[in-house]
Structure formats: structure tokens, C-alpha cells
Design a protein around this motif. Structure first.
Motif, PDB file in Angstrom:
ATOM      1  N   GLU A  92      48.727  19.760  34.574  1.00  0.00           N
ATOM      2  CA  GLU A  92      47.951  19.293  33.419  1.00  0.00           C
ATOM      3  C   GLU A  92      46.470  19.387  33.795  1.00  0.00           C
ATOM      4  N   ASN A  93      45.604  19.696  32.844  1.00  0.00           N
ATOM      5  CA  ASN A  93      44.214  19.941  33.168  1.00  0.00           C
ATOM      6  C   ASN A  93      43.261  19.297  32.158  1.00  0.00           C
ATOM      7  N   PHE A  94      42.400  18.406  32.662  1.00  0.00           N
ATOM      8  CA  PHE A  94      41.273  17.922  31.857  1.00  0.00           C
ATOM      9  C   PHE A  94      40.055  18.708  32.314  1.00  0.00           C
ATOM     10  N   LYS A 122      39.917  37.817  38.079  1.00  0.00           N
ATOM     11  CA  LYS A 122      41.354  37.753  37.893  1.00  0.00           C
ATOM     12  C   LYS A 122      42.006  37.204  39.161  1.00  0.00           C
ATOM     13  N   TYR A 123      42.541  36.022  39.035  1.00  0.00           N
ATOM     14  CA  TYR A 123      43.152  35.345  40.178  1.00  0.00           C
ATOM     15  C   TYR A 123      44.265  36.190  40.787  1.00  0.00           C
ATOM     16  N   PHE A 124      44.368  36.169  42.119  1.00  0.00           N
ATOM     17  CA  PHE A 124      45.545  36.793  42.741  1.00  0.00           C
ATOM     18  C   PHE A 124      45.931  35.961  43.954  1.00  0.00           C
ATOM     19  N   ILE A 149      33.782  20.834  35.687  1.00  0.00           N
ATOM     20  CA  ILE A 149      34.634  20.117  36.649  1.00  0.00           C
ATOM     21  C   ILE A 149      36.021  20.020  36.016  1.00  0.00           C
ATOM     22  N   ASN A 150      37.072  20.432  36.750  1.00  0.00           N
ATOM     23  CA  ASN A 150      38.395  20.225  36.168  1.00  0.00           C
ATOM     24  C   ASN A 150      39.161  19.161  36.954  1.00  0.00           C
ATOM     25  N   PHE A 151      40.057  18.506  36.245  1.00  0.00           N
ATOM     26  CA  PHE A 151      40.898  17.442  36.814  1.00  0.00           C
ATOM     27  C   PHE A 151      42.334  17.925  36.641  1.00  0.00           C
ATOM     28  N   VAL A 204      34.233  36.120  32.997  1.00  0.00           N
ATOM     29  CA  VAL A 204      35.489  35.866  32.267  1.00  0.00           C
ATOM     30  C   VAL A 204      36.600  35.567  33.263  1.00  0.00           C
ATOM     31  N   THR A 205      37.336  34.476  33.009  1.00  0.00           N
ATOM     32  CA  THR A 205      38.571  34.221  33.751  1.00  0.00           C
ATOM     33  C   THR A 205      39.705  34.631  32.830  1.00  0.00           C
ATOM     34  N   PRO A 206      40.377  35.758  33.151  1.00  0.00           N
ATOM     35  CA  PRO A 206      41.380  36.294  32.214  1.00  0.00           C
ATOM     36  C   PRO A 206      42.561  35.352  32.014  1.00  0.00           C
ATOM     37  N   CYS A 207      43.315  35.657  30.960  1.00  0.00           N
ATOM     38  CA  CYS A 207      44.375  34.772  30.474  1.00  0.00           C
ATOM     39  C   CYS A 207      45.469  34.525  31.507  1.00  0.00           C
ATOM     40  N   HIS A 208      45.706  33.254  31.789  1.00  0.00           N
ATOM     41  CA  HIS A 208      46.730  32.856  32.755  1.00  0.00           C
ATOM     42  C   HIS A 208      47.180  31.445  32.410  1.00  0.00           C
ATOM     43  N   TYR A 209      48.255  31.001  33.055  1.00  0.00           N
ATOM     44  CA  TYR A 209      48.630  29.589  32.901  1.00  0.00           C
ATOM     45  C   TYR A 209      48.711  28.942  34.281  1.00  0.00           C
ATOM     46  N   ASP A 210      48.582  27.618  34.297  1.00  0.00           N
ATOM     47  CA  ASP A 210      48.715  26.849  35.539  1.00  0.00           C
ATOM     48  C   ASP A 210      49.897  25.905  35.379  1.00  0.00           C
ATOM     49  N   GLU A 211      50.432  25.433  36.498  1.00  0.00           N
ATOM     50  CA  GLU A 211      51.588  24.522  36.431  1.00  0.00           C
ATOM     51  C   GLU A 211      51.157  23.075  36.614  1.00  0.00           C
ATOM     52  N   TYR A 263      27.675  26.609  28.214  1.00  0.00           N
ATOM     53  CA  TYR A 263      28.719  26.720  27.183  1.00  0.00           C
ATOM     54  C   TYR A 263      29.809  27.707  27.600  1.00  0.00           C
ATOM     55  N   LYS A 264      31.049  27.315  27.387  1.00  0.00           N
ATOM     56  CA  LYS A 264      32.192  28.181  27.700  1.00  0.00           C
ATOM     57  C   LYS A 264      33.060  28.327  26.453  1.00  0.00           C
ATOM     58  N   ARG A 265      33.563  29.560  26.244  1.00  0.00           N
ATOM     59  CA  ARG A 265      34.514  29.804  25.164  1.00  0.00           C
ATOM     60  C   ARG A 265      35.897  29.798  25.768  1.00  0.00           C
ATOM     61  N   TRP A 301      48.605  29.108  28.189  1.00  0.00           N
ATOM     62  CA  TRP A 301      47.754  30.237  28.573  1.00  0.00           C
ATOM     63  C   TRP A 301      46.306  29.898  28.237  1.00  0.00           C
ATOM     64  N   HIS A 302      45.383  30.249  29.122  1.00  0.00           N
ATOM     65  CA  HIS A 302      43.977  30.083  28.781  1.00  0.00           C
ATOM     66  C   HIS A 302      43.132  31.219  29.360  1.00  0.00           C
ATOM     67  N   HIS A 303      42.244  31.696  28.488  1.00  0.00           N
ATOM     68  CA  HIS A 303      41.226  32.708  28.834  1.00  0.00           C
ATOM     69  C   HIS A 303      39.903  31.953  28.698  1.00  0.00           C
ATOM     70  N   LEU A 318      29.093  36.684  40.556  1.00  0.00           N
ATOM     71  CA  LEU A 318      29.494  35.591  41.437  1.00  0.00           C
ATOM     72  C   LEU A 318      30.099  34.435  40.652  1.00  0.00           C
ATOM     73  N   TYR A 319      31.047  33.759  41.310  1.00  0.00           N
ATOM     74  CA  TYR A 319      31.671  32.580  40.705  1.00  0.00           C
ATOM     75  C   TYR A 319      31.958  31.605  41.853  1.00  0.00           C
ATOM     76  N   MET A 320      31.329  30.439  41.841  1.00  0.00           N
ATOM     77  CA  MET A 320      31.486  29.492  42.955  1.00  0.00           C
ATOM     78  C   MET A 320      32.515  28.426  42.597  1.00  0.00           C
TER      79      MET A 320
END
Ligand SMILES: CC1(C)c2ccccc2-c2ccc(C[C@@H](CC(=O)O)C(=O)C(=O)O)cc21
Ligand SMILES: [Zn+2]
Length: 333
Positions: A190-192, A84-86, A279-281, A181-188, A199-201, A264-266, A130-132
Motif C-alpha cells: 500500500e502506498n501513501f 524503468k525499474y529492473f 516522499i512515499n509511505f 517518467v517512471t513507466p507503468c508498474h505495480y507494487d505489492e 508537480y507530478k502527473r 498500476w501507476h505511471h 538523474l533521479y535520486m
């Protein structure tokens, strides 16, 4: 008996169970004109773009370990499966009155890639997960730089132009343990979201679900995160959550998920299916054109600004709620 290629690599036993049902996120070939019709207001999974083909062809944990170069990497450690990001800048600062203690749910360490991979191989139940996360612009090894140069920049630069997005701010590489799990949040931004390995859900909710998602106050370290625990929702505190309408998909190597800004994305790495590499853009938002009626994400942005301004003038965050309640209750119904 289905052949290996037809046999699905996962089934529902690899997915965590939640109390909500979700519609499917549409999947489209990269050259389908409907992709551009959906982008900028709806998520879509884009197949066959070859966006990160230079990576999906070669990257696995051994390759990453061998070619990540000598820099240390940021690794987050969590005592449970949630990451959970903080925002640590919002913990100490004046916006957090002495009384309200914030205990960070995870810790960040700098680790050489060999150490990270060793801990991953030797991990056993009860150990911290762990999450790198590593920026691809850092001094990664020449092979990875070569693969990065080999991304399908022609295609994604054309997308950035077509949709008038701002500049590419970062390419981040994520290596996650299975089950994280990266819990539900939004970013400001755009994300590719390009899936390279494993595999990720992904479960997404539109910004118009704001009333069902109960975000933390803007000044809280968990700003932009939902207060609702998707696994154990507190329907008393968050009564509208049961009405939330989400969409979901499981993405695999070669899939690119477009996560629209403010959505929002979980995200979870499937259980018992091994580590995942993504990889995210991230792109800055395009220019804001004010047209009425305003879009839901613009209203989220307005609410954020009101909270920031109120905190600025009230100083004590415990006064923000009461003032807003006094202002609206019984007056705008
Ligand atoms: C959990 C982690 C490592 C983290 C720890 C501390 C601060 C930030 C972050 C952070 C930010 C983005 C992601 C990737 C992705 C979620 C996913 O794929 O798990 C996502 O949300 C996105 O691409 O927008 C993952 C992380
Ligand atoms: Zn995110």
C-alpha cells in the motif's frame, strides 16, 4: 487576468501526450468520511492532511542539499526520460538463459547530494537524466530528521489502523528532474504518495486491467512492469491495450495520493516545470481474508505464484509459455 494564486501553475503543455483518455482521480479533504470509503480499493487524492507539512513548508533543492547529511545517496541515471525499474537479481540468475541478453535501461550510482545537485544545475540536453532516491531512515542530517519527526504521524497511523494495513516498511525520498517518467508498474505494498515540491502527473490502472497491461513474466528483470510503452504502444503485440481504462491526476505540494496495492501507476514529473520532491509511505498489505468472489488483485497474486512454481519445476523460462498455452488453449473456452 487571474491573480498569481489563482493562475494554474501548469497547463496541458507540461503533460506528455498519450493515445488514451483518462478519468479524473477524486480529490477529497482529509476529514471527508468518503476518504475511508474509497481507500483500500480505489485511489484518492487527499487534500489538507498536513501529512508532510513540515517538509512542504521548507523543502526545496537548496534545503535538501544543505541538510541531507554526509551519507551518499542512490542516484539512477538514464539515457532517456524513462526510469524503468529492473531487478538485477533476475538478470544473471539461472532464470535467464544465456541467449536472452538484458541491457539495463539505466544505471545506479552512489553520489553525495552536492554532486547530484551540481549535475542537476548543469544538466543540458543529451546528458543522462538523474533521479535520486534516499531512504529517510538513513543517516540524513538532523534538520531532515526533525522534519520527518514532524510529519502528521497521528493521521497516517490512524489510517494504517482503520484499514488494517501491515507495518510501515519504508519512507523514501525522491528528487526527480523535470520531465522524468517512471513507466507503468505495480507494487505489492500500500502506498501513501506525498508530494512535497513541484508537480507530478499520475496515471493509474486498476488490477482488473491485467489483460490490457501485459506485464513482463514474473522471472523477467522487469517483473511488475507493463511491457506496453505508453508513448508508443505496439497495438499488434498488445491489442487489448487500447481498451485500458485508466484514471489520472496532477498532484502538487501538500497533496497525498493513495496508490492501492497492485494498482498500476505511471508517474511523470511535469515537463519544463522544474524538479520534484516526493516522499512515499509503503505499508505491507493487511491480512488476506479469502472471500468469494476473489478480488482482482488476489487473482494477480495467484497468477504470480503459478508462474513462480512453474519456473521452479521447469527450470528453463522458455518452457513456461508453451506449457501454459498447451494447458489452456482450446480447453477452457
Ligand atoms: C524510478 C525510481 C527512482 C526507481 C529506480 C530504480 C528502482 C526503483 C525506483 C523507484 C521506486 C519508486 C519511485 C517512486 C514512485 C514513482 C515516481 O514517483 O516517479 C513509485 O513508483 C512509487 O512510489 O511506488 C521511483 C523509483
Ligand atoms: Zn511504484
Amino acid at each position: 487576468m487571474a491573480s498569481a494564486s489563482e493562475r494554474k501553475p501548469w497547463d496541458s503543455s507540461n503533460l506528455r501526450k498519450y493515445c488514451l483518455n483518462f478519468e479524473e482521480i477524486p480529490r477529497l479533504p482529509f476529514d471527508d468520511p468518503r476518504v475511508d470509503e474509497l481507500i483500500s480499493s480505489n485511489p484518492v487524492i487527499i487534500e489538507g492532511s498536513n501529512l508532510v507539512k513540515s517538509a512542504t513548508d521548507k523543502w526545496n533543492l537548496e534545503y535538501i542539499e544543505r541538510h541531507m547529511g554526509v551519507t551518499t545517496n542512490t542516484v539512477y541515471l538514464s539515457r532517456n526520460h524513462k526510469f524503468k525499474y529492473f531487478d538485477d537479481k533476475k538478470i544473471q540468475s539461472r532464470t535467464n538463459p544465456r541467449g536472452v541478453e538484458f541491457s539495463p535501461p539505466m544505471r545506479k550510482v552512489e553520489m553525495k547530494v552536492e554532486e547530484f545537485m551540481k549535475k542537476l544545475r548543469e544538466w543540458k540536453r543529451g546528458d543522462e537524466r538523474l533521479y535520486m532516491q534516499q531512504s529517510l531512515t538513513a543517516a540524513v542530517g538532523p534538520n531532515i530528521v526533525q522534519d520527518f519527526v514532524g510529519f502528521n504521524w497521528k493521521w497516517i497511523n490512524a489510517k494504517q489502523k482503520t484499514h488494517c494495513w501491515g507495518k510501515l516498511t519504508s519512507n523514501l525520498l525522491y528528487v526527480s528532474m523535470e520531465g522524468n517518467v517512471t513507466p507503468c508498474h505495480y507494487d505489492e505494498q500500500e502506498n501513501f504518495f506525498a508530494q512535497v515540491y513541484g508537480y507530478k502527473r499520475c496515471i493509474l490502472f486498476s488490477p482488473d486491467q491485467f489483460q490490457c497491461m501485459y506485464p513482463y513474466p514474473v522471472h523477467h528483470p522487469h517483473d511488475r512492469q507493463s511491457m506496453v510503452d505508453l508513448e508508443r504502444p505496439d497495438h499488434t503485440r498488445f491489442p487489448r491495450f487500447k481498451d485500458a481504462k485508466g484514471v489520472e491526476a496532477v498532484i502538487g505540494p501538500g497533496d497525498v495520493l493513495y496508490i492501492p496495492i497492485y494498482w498500476w501507476h505511471h508517474i511523470e514529473s511535469l515537463m519544463r516545470l522544474g524538479p520534484t520532491i516526493t516522499i512515499n509511505f509503503w505499508y505491507k498489505a493487511g491480512p488476506t481474508t479469502i472471500e468469494y468472489p476473489l478480488k482482482d488483485h488476489q487473482k494477480v497474486s495467484i497468477m504470480r505464484n503459478i508462474e513462480k512454481m512453474l519456473l521452479e519445476v521447469l527450470q528453463d523460462p522458455r518452457e513456461v509459455g508453451p506449457l501454459l498455452r498447451n494447458m489452456v488453449l482450446g480447453r477452457f473456452d
